[in-house]
Design an enzyme around this catalytic site. Structure first.
Site, PDB file in Angstrom:
ATOM      1  N   ASP A   1     -17.276  65.090 -57.133  1.00  0.00           N
ATOM      2  CA  ASP A   1     -17.126  65.475 -58.532  1.00  0.00           C
ATOM      3  C   ASP A   1     -18.043  66.683 -58.717  1.00  0.00           C
ATOM      4  OD1 ASP A   1     -17.395  65.804 -61.264  1.00  0.00           O
ATOM      5  OD2 ASP A   1     -17.830  63.701 -61.669  1.00  0.00           O
TER       6      ASP A   1
ATOM      7  N   VAL B   1     -10.911  69.650 -64.608  1.00  0.00           N
ATOM      8  CA  VAL B   1     -12.302  69.927 -64.259  1.00  0.00           C
ATOM      9  C   VAL B   1     -13.066  70.528 -65.453  1.00  0.00           C
ATOM     10  CG1 VAL B   1     -11.915  72.234 -63.240  1.00  0.00           C
ATOM     11  CG2 VAL B   1     -13.751  70.777 -62.373  1.00  0.00           C
ATOM     12  N   ASP B   2     -12.363  71.283 -66.264  1.00  0.00           N
ATOM     13  CA  ASP B   2     -12.951  71.889 -67.465  1.00  0.00           C
ATOM     14  C   ASP B   2     -13.504  70.800 -68.394  1.00  0.00           C
ATOM     15  OD1 ASP B   2     -13.610  73.799 -69.362  1.00  0.00           O
ATOM     16  OD2 ASP B   2     -11.540  74.323 -69.864  1.00  0.00           O
TER      17      ASP B   2
ATOM     18  N   GLY C   1      -4.555  72.478 -60.389  1.00  0.00           N
ATOM     19  CA  GLY C   1      -4.231  71.321 -61.209  1.00  0.00           C
ATOM     20  C   GLY C   1      -3.038  71.644 -62.092  1.00  0.00           C
ATOM     21  N   VAL C   2      -3.253  71.625 -63.400  1.00  0.00           N
ATOM     22  CA  VAL C   2      -2.136  71.866 -64.332  1.00  0.00           C
ATOM     23  C   VAL C   2      -1.565  73.274 -64.201  1.00  0.00           C
ATOM     24  CG1 VAL C   2      -2.836  70.124 -66.010  1.00  0.00           C
ATOM     25  CG2 VAL C   2      -3.666  72.446 -66.274  1.00  0.00           C
ATOM     26  N   TYR C   3      -2.317  74.220 -63.649  1.00  0.00           N
ATOM     27  CA  TYR C   3      -1.791  75.583 -63.491  1.00  0.00           C
ATOM     28  C   TYR C   3      -0.829  75.710 -62.309  1.00  0.00           C
ATOM     29  CZ  TYR C   3      -4.618  77.669 -67.233  1.00  0.00           C
ATOM     30  OH  TYR C   3      -5.161  78.019 -68.454  1.00  0.00           O
TER      31      TYR C   3
HETATM   32  P1  ADP Z   1      -6.307  74.518 -63.495  1.00  0.00           P
HETATM   33  O1  ADP Z   1      -5.934  74.556 -64.945  1.00  0.00           O
HETATM   34  O2  ADP Z   1      -7.035  75.775 -63.056  1.00  0.00           O
HETATM   35  O3  ADP Z   1      -5.161  74.151 -62.608  1.00  0.00           O
HETATM   36  P2  ADP Z   1      -7.433  71.796 -63.327  1.00  0.00           P
HETATM   37  O4  ADP Z   1      -8.709  71.341 -63.908  1.00  0.00           O
HETATM   38  O5  ADP Z   1      -6.175  71.217 -63.881  1.00  0.00           O
HETATM   39  O6  ADP Z   1      -7.450  73.404 -63.409  1.00  0.00           O
HETATM   40  O7  ADP Z   1      -7.461  71.508 -61.765  1.00  0.00           O
HETATM   41  C1  ADP Z   1      -8.168  72.286 -60.845  1.00  0.00           C
HETATM   42  C2  ADP Z   1      -8.608  71.412 -59.687  1.00  0.00           C
HETATM   43  O8  ADP Z   1      -9.803  70.711 -60.064  1.00  0.00           O
HETATM   44  C3  ADP Z   1      -7.608  70.341 -59.253  1.00  0.00           C
HETATM   45  O9  ADP Z   1      -7.507  70.386 -57.828  1.00  0.00           O
HETATM   46  C4  ADP Z   1      -8.259  69.041 -59.721  1.00  0.00           C
HETATM   47  O10 ADP Z   1      -7.944  67.956 -58.844  1.00  0.00           O
HETATM   48  C5  ADP Z   1      -9.722  69.383 -59.606  1.00  0.00           C
HETATM   49  N1  ADP Z   1     -10.672  68.577 -60.392  1.00  0.00           N
HETATM   50  C6  ADP Z   1     -10.466  67.863 -61.527  1.00  0.00           C
HETATM   51  N2  ADP Z   1     -11.600  67.271 -61.934  1.00  0.00           N
HETATM   52  C7  ADP Z   1     -12.574  67.621 -61.046  1.00  0.00           C
HETATM   53  C8  ADP Z   1     -13.963  67.324 -60.901  1.00  0.00           C
HETATM   54  N3  ADP Z   1     -14.618  66.557 -61.769  1.00  0.00           N
HETATM   55  N4  ADP Z   1     -14.624  67.871 -59.840  1.00  0.00           N
HETATM   56  C9  ADP Z   1     -13.986  68.651 -58.948  1.00  0.00           C
HETATM   57  N5  ADP Z   1     -12.692  68.986 -59.035  1.00  0.00           N
HETATM   58  C10 ADP Z   1     -11.982  68.461 -60.065  1.00  0.00           C
END
Ligand code: ADP
Length: 169
Positions: A11, A34-35, A120-122
């Site tokens: 994480d 992650v945001d 992730g969602v992008y």
């Molecule tokens: P984006 O909108 O840039 O795609 P996301 O947050 O949806 O961003 O996902 C980006 C990556 O971060 C994904 O691979 C997701 O699995 C990962 N992720 C989500 N939560 C965490 C976390 N707490 N620590 C590390 N990586 C994470």
């Protein structure tokens, strides 16, 4: 000494590094994935600091303190939304990595951790994104061998960890 580039399943909010990178959206006002995790861990002061920045275009990066995080800084970068690959996505994602590294260097951060920006969602294809990340980080570090001590590619799940391992090998 040359910087170490490694991957880890973790994480990112728990990483003990000088700077963690946030895969933000252009408003910089928080979101999911992650945001959201970074904003929860850093506390409400992070949102206030982000608000003052007034947004960030895709491919660029902005720095705030880490507040309640172990990391001193959060580097917010805005990855591209995957639209099939023909809309400059790769160049924009590469810019995210390079601009984040530049900001870390400017603020004398010696260690930095990246999430899988845009994966992730992008919707950026994971394998391609991990290969691009490794390529960009290696070439930046090769040009500036003393700028950073350690760079972490943080995988949230085993699928991402496997992709990073393949890209690094
Ligand atoms: P984006 O909108 O840039 O795609 P996301 O947050 O949806 O961003 O996902 C980006 C990556 O971060 C994904 O691979 C997701 O699995 C990962 N992720 C989500 N939560 C965490 C976390 N707490 N620590 C590390 N990586 C994470």
């Amino acid at each position: 000494m040359d910087a170490l580039l490694r991957c880890i399943q973790a994480d990112i909010t728990q990483m003990e590094v000088d700077a963690i990178v946030n895969a933000a959206n252009s408003g910089l006002l928080g979101g999911g994935g992650v945001d959201g995790a970074i904003h929860r861990a850093a506390g409400p002061a992070l949102l206030e600091a982000c608000r003052a920045l007034g947004g960030c275009p895709t491919g660029e990066a902005r720095l705030t303190p880490g507040f309640n995080l172990k990391a001193a800084y959060v580097i917010h970068t805005v990855g591209p939304v995957w639209q099939g690959g023909g809309h400059g996505e790769a160049a924009l994602l590469a810019a995210c990595y390079r601009n984040s590294l530049e900001l870390a260097r400017l603020h004398e951060a010696r260690s930095i951790a990246f999430p899988a920006i845009s994966c992730g969602v992008y919707g950026y294809p994971l394998e391609a994104a991990c290969e691009l990340a490794v390529r960009e980080l290696r070439s930046w570090l090769a040009e500036r061998p003393h700028a950073l001590r350690e760079v972490w590619l943080v995988a949230f799940d085993t699928r991402a960890l496997d992709a990073y391992r393949r890209a690094l090998s």
